[in-house]
Design a protein around this motif. Structure first.
Motif, PDB file in Angstrom:
ATOM      1  N   CYS A  99      -3.199 -90.004  84.085  1.00 18.11           N
ATOM      2  CA  CYS A  99      -4.528 -89.391  84.193  1.00 18.11           C
ATOM      3  C   CYS A  99      -4.645 -88.728  85.570  1.00 18.11           C
ATOM      4  O   CYS A  99      -4.566 -89.407  86.601  1.00 18.11           O
ATOM      5  N   GLN A 140      -5.039 -88.378  77.061  1.00 19.26           N
ATOM      6  CA  GLN A 140      -5.395 -89.686  76.498  1.00 19.26           C
ATOM      7  C   GLN A 140      -5.351 -90.782  77.567  1.00 19.26           C
ATOM      8  O   GLN A 140      -6.097 -91.748  77.491  1.00 19.26           O
ATOM      9  N   SER A 141      -4.505 -90.610  78.553  1.00 19.85           N
ATOM     10  CA  SER A 141      -4.344 -91.634  79.595  1.00 19.85           C
ATOM     11  C   SER A 141      -5.596 -91.790  80.463  1.00 19.85           C
ATOM     12  O   SER A 141      -5.705 -92.747  81.226  1.00 19.85           O
ATOM     13  N   GLN A 143      -8.526 -92.373  79.170  1.00 13.77           N
ATOM     14  CA  GLN A 143      -9.455 -93.276  78.480  1.00 13.77           C
ATOM     15  C   GLN A 143      -9.624 -94.553  79.299  1.00 13.77           C
ATOM     16  O   GLN A 143      -8.660 -95.206  79.664  1.00 13.77           O
TER      17      GLN A 143
END
Length: 160
Positions: A99, A140-141, A143
């Motif tokens: 992220c 997605q990382s 989240q």
């Protein structure tokens, strides 16, 4: 002769009174003096501020941010705006997972901030609505990630 004596006395008295008034007037107008004063201006120290989203972010979504400002200066300031180029950090676990801090950015403020922060270490916490967003392409990382935003603020000094 007596009239001349009284007359001379009266004239002499009048002359003495006029001379006395004239000397007092001269003394009142002949006073002089000077003085010098030195004043030093305060040095300005940057405000310290951090912020974090108050709600959950998701790709394309936005949230308010809670801003905490500390003013180390001797005088109060009014925070008026913040830079659109903040330093964003992501918690270590999510950063390691991929992220990126660039997944979150500040949005232009729609209304004036106008928050007073007292001097000598005064701290003020306030909320700026709809101020931060997550980009559509956030991975997605991100989240569950926690983001901390360090802001550059602009403001003006306030009178006591």
């Amino acid at each position: 002769m007596r009239n001349v004596s009284q007359r001379t006395a009266v004239i002499t008295l009048v002359v003495v009174i006029i001379a006395g008034i004239a000397s007092v007037a001269w003394a009142a107008w002949s006073v002089t003096g000077s003085a010098t004063a030195t004043v030093a201006a305060s040095e300005v120290t940057a405000l310290q501020a951090t912020a974090r989203p108050t709600g959950h972010l998701f790709p394309g979504g936005s949230a308010a941010i809670e801003v905490s400002v500390t003013n180390p200066n001797e005088f109060a300031v009014e925070v008026q705006s913040f830079s659109q180029d903040p330093r964003v950090t992501v918690d270590a676990a999510h950063a390691k997972a991929g992220c990126a801090a660039s997944s979150v950015r500040l949005k232009p403020t729609k209304s004036a901030i106008a928050q007073r922060v007292d001097g000598d270490g005064g701290t003020k916490t306030f909320v700026v609505q709809d101020a931060v967003e997550m980009v559509d392409s956030a991975p997605q990382s991100c989240q569950g990630a926690s983001f901390e935003i360090t802001l550059a603020l602009a403001g003006v000094s306030l009178p006591d």
